[in-house]
Design a protein around this motif. Structure first.
Motif, PDB file in Angstrom:
ATOM      1  N   PRO B 151      43.498  52.798  35.422  1.00  0.00           N
ATOM      2  CA  PRO B 151      43.756  54.162  34.948  1.00  0.00           C
ATOM      3  C   PRO B 151      42.526  54.809  34.304  1.00  0.00           C
ATOM      4  N   GLY B 152      42.401  56.131  34.456  1.00  0.00           N
ATOM      5  CA  GLY B 152      41.279  56.857  33.895  1.00  0.00           C
ATOM      6  C   GLY B 152      40.107  56.963  34.852  1.00  0.00           C
ATOM      7  N   SER B 153      40.369  57.168  36.152  1.00  0.00           N
ATOM      8  CA  SER B 153      39.315  57.300  37.174  1.00  0.00           C
ATOM      9  C   SER B 153      38.364  56.118  37.168  1.00  0.00           C
ATOM     10  N   ARG B 154      38.916  54.923  36.978  1.00  0.00           N
ATOM     11  CA  ARG B 154      38.098  53.719  36.965  1.00  0.00           C
ATOM     12  C   ARG B 154      38.487  52.790  38.122  1.00  0.00           C
ATOM     13  N   PHE B 155      37.545  51.925  38.466  1.00  0.00           N
ATOM     14  CA  PHE B 155      37.817  50.867  39.443  1.00  0.00           C
ATOM     15  C   PHE B 155      37.310  49.544  38.875  1.00  0.00           C
ATOM     16  N   ALA B 156      38.046  48.470  39.142  1.00  0.00           N
ATOM     17  CA  ALA B 156      37.570  47.123  38.803  1.00  0.00           C
ATOM     18  C   ALA B 156      37.343  46.372  40.102  1.00  0.00           C
ATOM     19  N   VAL B 157      36.298  45.546  40.126  1.00  0.00           N
ATOM     20  CA  VAL B 157      35.992  44.761  41.328  1.00  0.00           C
ATOM     21  C   VAL B 157      35.307  43.463  40.896  1.00  0.00           C
ATOM     22  N   ALA B 158      35.515  42.393  41.679  1.00  0.00           N
ATOM     23  CA  ALA B 158      34.878  41.111  41.378  1.00  0.00           C
ATOM     24  C   ALA B 158      33.785  40.831  42.406  1.00  0.00           C
ATOM     25  N   THR B 159      32.744  40.093  41.979  1.00  0.00           N
ATOM     26  CA  THR B 159      31.608  39.813  42.875  1.00  0.00           C
ATOM     27  C   THR B 159      31.610  38.343  43.276  1.00  0.00           C
ATOM     28  N   TRP B 160      31.703  38.098  44.577  1.00  0.00           N
ATOM     29  CA  TRP B 160      31.801  36.750  45.139  1.00  0.00           C
ATOM     30  C   TRP B 160      30.575  35.888  44.815  1.00  0.00           C
ATOM     31  N   ASP B 161      29.370  36.439  45.010  1.00  0.00           N
ATOM     32  CA  ASP B 161      28.155  35.627  44.902  1.00  0.00           C
ATOM     33  C   ASP B 161      27.729  35.366  43.463  1.00  0.00           C
ATOM     34  N   THR B 162      28.043  36.318  42.570  1.00  0.00           N
ATOM     35  CA  THR B 162      27.495  36.238  41.211  1.00  0.00           C
ATOM     36  C   THR B 162      28.557  35.984  40.140  1.00  0.00           C
ATOM     37  N   GLY B 163      29.822  35.924  40.535  1.00  0.00           N
ATOM     38  CA  GLY B 163      30.871  35.573  39.571  1.00  0.00           C
ATOM     39  C   GLY B 163      31.039  36.568  38.438  1.00  0.00           C
ATOM     40  N   GLU B 164      31.012  37.863  38.783  1.00  0.00           N
ATOM     41  CA  GLU B 164      31.152  38.896  37.751  1.00  0.00           C
ATOM     42  C   GLU B 164      32.329  39.827  38.064  1.00  0.00           C
ATOM     43  N   VAL B 165      32.713  40.596  37.052  1.00  0.00           N
ATOM     44  CA  VAL B 165      33.628  41.717  37.259  1.00  0.00           C
ATOM     45  C   VAL B 165      32.919  42.974  36.784  1.00  0.00           C
ATOM     46  N   TRP B 166      32.939  43.995  37.638  1.00  0.00           N
ATOM     47  CA  TRP B 166      32.346  45.283  37.287  1.00  0.00           C
ATOM     48  C   TRP B 166      33.470  46.303  37.131  1.00  0.00           C
ATOM     49  N   ILE B 167      33.383  47.105  36.074  1.00  0.00           N
ATOM     50  CA  ILE B 167      34.320  48.219  35.903  1.00  0.00           C
ATOM     51  C   ILE B 167      33.527  49.516  36.005  1.00  0.00           C
ATOM     52  N   LEU B 168      33.880  50.324  36.981  1.00  0.00           N
ATOM     53  CA  LEU B 168      33.185  51.598  37.215  1.00  0.00           C
ATOM     54  C   LEU B 168      34.050  52.724  36.650  1.00  0.00           C
ATOM     55  N   ASP B 169      33.493  53.493  35.741  1.00  0.00           N
ATOM     56  CA  ASP B 169      34.227  54.592  35.115  1.00  0.00           C
ATOM     57  C   ASP B 169      33.669  55.925  35.632  1.00  0.00           C
ATOM     58  N   HIS B 170      34.442  56.576  36.480  1.00  0.00           N
ATOM     59  CA  HIS B 170      34.004  57.837  37.098  1.00  0.00           C
ATOM     60  C   HIS B 170      34.540  59.061  36.375  1.00  0.00           C
ATOM     61  N   SER B 171      35.107  58.891  35.183  1.00  0.00           N
ATOM     62  CA  SER B 171      35.807  60.015  34.552  1.00  0.00           C
ATOM     63  C   SER B 171      34.862  61.121  34.092  1.00  0.00           C
ATOM     64  N   GLN B 172      33.631  60.780  33.731  1.00  0.00           N
ATOM     65  CA  GLN B 172      32.704  61.818  33.281  1.00  0.00           C
ATOM     66  C   GLN B 172      31.984  62.480  34.467  1.00  0.00           C
ATOM     67  N   ASP B 173      31.416  61.636  35.342  1.00  0.00           N
ATOM     68  CA  ASP B 173      30.673  62.143  36.491  1.00  0.00           C
ATOM     69  C   ASP B 173      30.994  61.245  37.682  1.00  0.00           C
ATOM     70  N   PRO B 174      31.742  61.772  38.640  1.00  0.00           N
ATOM     71  CA  PRO B 174      32.152  60.939  39.774  1.00  0.00           C
ATOM     72  C   PRO B 174      30.970  60.253  40.467  1.00  0.00           C
ATOM     73  N   ALA B 175      29.814  60.921  40.514  1.00  0.00           N
ATOM     74  CA  ALA B 175      28.666  60.398  41.258  1.00  0.00           C
ATOM     75  C   ALA B 175      27.867  59.366  40.458  1.00  0.00           C
ATOM     76  N   GLN B 176      28.067  59.338  39.156  1.00  0.00           N
ATOM     77  CA  GLN B 176      27.298  58.444  38.281  1.00  0.00           C
ATOM     78  C   GLN B 176      28.248  57.660  37.398  1.00  0.00           C
ATOM     79  N   PRO B 177      28.930  56.658  37.951  1.00  0.00           N
ATOM     80  CA  PRO B 177      29.900  55.936  37.129  1.00  0.00           C
ATOM     81  C   PRO B 177      29.234  55.189  35.977  1.00  0.00           C
ATOM     82  N   VAL B 178      29.906  55.164  34.844  1.00  0.00           N
ATOM     83  CA  VAL B 178      29.490  54.321  33.734  1.00  0.00           C
ATOM     84  C   VAL B 178      29.975  52.905  34.050  1.00  0.00           C
TER      85      VAL B 178
END
Lengths: 384, 384
Positions: B151-178
């Motif tokens: 919720p809040g124009s965000r996406f969560a994704v996991a990375t296979w090779d590096t074992g991380e989770v990234w949360i992209l927050d597009h609520s301020q600027d769709p083209a430049q996620p925090v």
């Protein structure tokens, strides 16, 4: 002011023109204009009104449910009118005056039956959702309240005069429901709610303190009295002053419910049905609604504080924001995934749209003394 | 046989004719025909196919999401194709091949952004939902899996090779996620799921035993390892043999999840993330899906038991029914209020519709080797 004038102009031009367009119905909604007896058709994506349906009679305390295809709405009017409207053509499909004083209805989980609870003549009438022909008439020797759609083509309803809950099971024969009758629920049920999973039916009592919960997963259904002091601080008041139970909400394992006659929100453990906390509020709460992600509860208020909305954090049970949308905030409806909230500001003849996170005002729509807001995603949910 | 012949005839005639009709979209759905690269458009109310959309490329393991108005679907194909289809006109609106090997996507909670997770070239690409123009390209130095709409124009994704989770927050600027980057999630995340309230993101690990849960309500998000033996009984296997986490389900405060390589369903307390029970099953479970009222969990199986479906009671954790719809039951989709369930029977080229309470067969629809079934009410839900 420019914005309002513009909105009115567009509205006047739209109803006929837009009706022919091919469009999805998942982002539409209806707003009750109670004094005018009309429904404003709105588009969530455009944040705009796209038409109006008129001639629905007395819409005070009106509610409505949607067909599974999200095209038709069934409107339950205070005058006993049951009206089927088509939100694509903006027209009344059929209208029957089925009772003298109706106070709500429900649609079965297969979308085939519409049940209406009546004050006058009492009991429940069940109609074919396609035609509005009468399918079953179930007198109960009492006014009925709080009708809800239990999964499996069933309805639950409470009886004001006799303190019972009836469960009507239409799954075998729609015209001849199998009836389960639970007696001794408590004196004068005035309202009820069904949880979103269809498991727990909660009955509010006007004639005595406390509430009754019924676990519909048990066979026979298990009846539990709880919150024995609920309503204790309230002297005798007419029914319409009691908070409606639809204002309850279940979030993260707890119910948040408006206290009766107090400036407080009560938090009740959903498992044990015991009070676990209270939050002080800016006024007497009317609705306490969870944002769809259940992280926050949004509260509106009875007069004189009905210009405000407060936001309460579910994790900390603290008020995090006090907003003042305007005079007469009667209802709040969240976009289904919770991105924005629409607020009826009755005395200012407008609906205000806010971002649920930044709280920013995203738009507003002119409406005639708006009350209830109903988005079509309700078609897919139980207990509404 | 008569029924099947009839269904095929009707299908051939329908696509062009019906597209012009005014209709609601709340009761529609799409069924993936993987070998044919097509989508069958179905009407839940009529229990019938009403059209077909062709030319979608490689649809093995394809998934899709819906626009908020329930008119458009975004289809994520194995060939890196992202296709926007119009279910009212039964046409492809636009198709872009955005990556070499895509494994899933998500739509933001405001309906404006489509995010795709890619094996090739890795990372996440974000597109405008209206035009499918590229809005943001976020390389992550890794293949990505399990993308979900927070919720809040965000996406969560996991990375296979590096074992991380990234949360992209597009609520301020769709083209430049925090970006919030969580490291040390575990070796080789192979899939993930987001709970329906958008609070908990659960990551499955291929490179080691156990799972990781991330509480997105905490700031910073709180990472917890749990079920340290999960996957222990399984020797090294290719990724496609691991049960997909979308087969998990949350019902009545517990998760029901398919055991890896065992004929068992595991029950995990959602609060403490500890195993509380196991249920023996007829085969190796693939999906364990809660009926919308959460009273039952329905399970399908890997070969050679993929002709069966078992129903497990959530209160008793006992198997209450074993059904045999036919060869190759690949997927199950419930009507939103749970009245019926649709089952893909791939090897018999049909979809079977059953009453979820009586288990009675209510109808069937001819389809070409059907796999995933997706009803439009998904537009209104988080984590799908």
């Amino acid at each position: 002011m420019m914005l309002k004038v513009l909105a009115l102009t567009v509205l006047a031009a739209l109803p006929a023109a837009a009706a022919e367009d091919l469009r999805g119905t998942g982002d539409l909604g209806l707003i009750v204009e109670r004094e005018a007896g009309s429904l404003l058709v709105v588009d969530r994506s455009e944040r705009a009104a796209i038409g109006r349906i008129e001639g629905l009679g007395d819409l005070s305390h009106a509610s409505l449910v949607y067909s599974p295809d999200e095209r038709f709405a069934y409107v339950f009017g205070r005058d006993g009118g049951l009206t089927k409207v088509d939100i694509l053509t903006r027209a009344i499909v059929r209208r029957v005056v089925q009772g003298g004083n109706s106070i709500g209805g429900a649609i079965s989980d297969d979308g085939r039956l519409i049940a209406v609870a009546n004050y006058e003549p009492g009991g429940v009438k069940v109609f074919d959702a396609e035609t509005l022909d009468l399918v079953a008439d179930v007198p109960m020797g009492s006014k009925t309240v709080g009708i809800a759609d239990v999964p499996g083509s069933r309805f639950a309803v409470a009886t004001w005069d006799t303190g019972e809950v009836w469960i009507l099971d239409h799954s075998q024969d729609p015209a001849q429901p199998v009836i389960t009758r639970l007696e001794g629920i408590g004196a004068n049920p005035y309202d009820a709610l069904l949880t979103g999973d269809g498991r727990t039916y909660i009955v509010g009592l006007f004639g005595e303190k406390g509430l009754t919960a019924i676990d519909l997963w048990q066979d026979p259904p298990q009846v539990t009295r709880f919150l024995p002091d609920y309503g204790k601080n309230q002297p005798d008041l007419p029914v319409y002053k009691m908070p409606h139970l639809q204002g309850w909400t279940l979030a993260d394992g707890v119910f948040a419910l408006p206290a009766v006659g107090l400036h407080q929100l009560l938090w009740v453990d959903a498992e044990g049905l015991t009070e676990i906390a209270r939050t002080d509020l800016a006024g007497q709460p009317v609705f306490a609604l969870a944002r769809p992600d259940k992280r926050e509860v949004w509260v509106n208020f009875a007069p004189p504080d009905n210009d405000k909305v407060q936001v309460v954090d579910v994790l900390t049970q603290q008020v995090t924001d006090t907003l003042t949308p305007g005079k007469g905030v009667l209802h709040m409806e969240f976009a289904p995934r919770g991105r924005e909230v629409w607020l009826s500001v009755r005395d200012e003849n407008r609906v205000e749209i806010r971002d649920t996170r930044s709280r920013e005002v995203l738009g507003e729509i002119e409406a005639r003394a708006p009350s209830g807001i109903f988005f079509t995603d309700r078609a897919h949910r139980t207990g509404l």
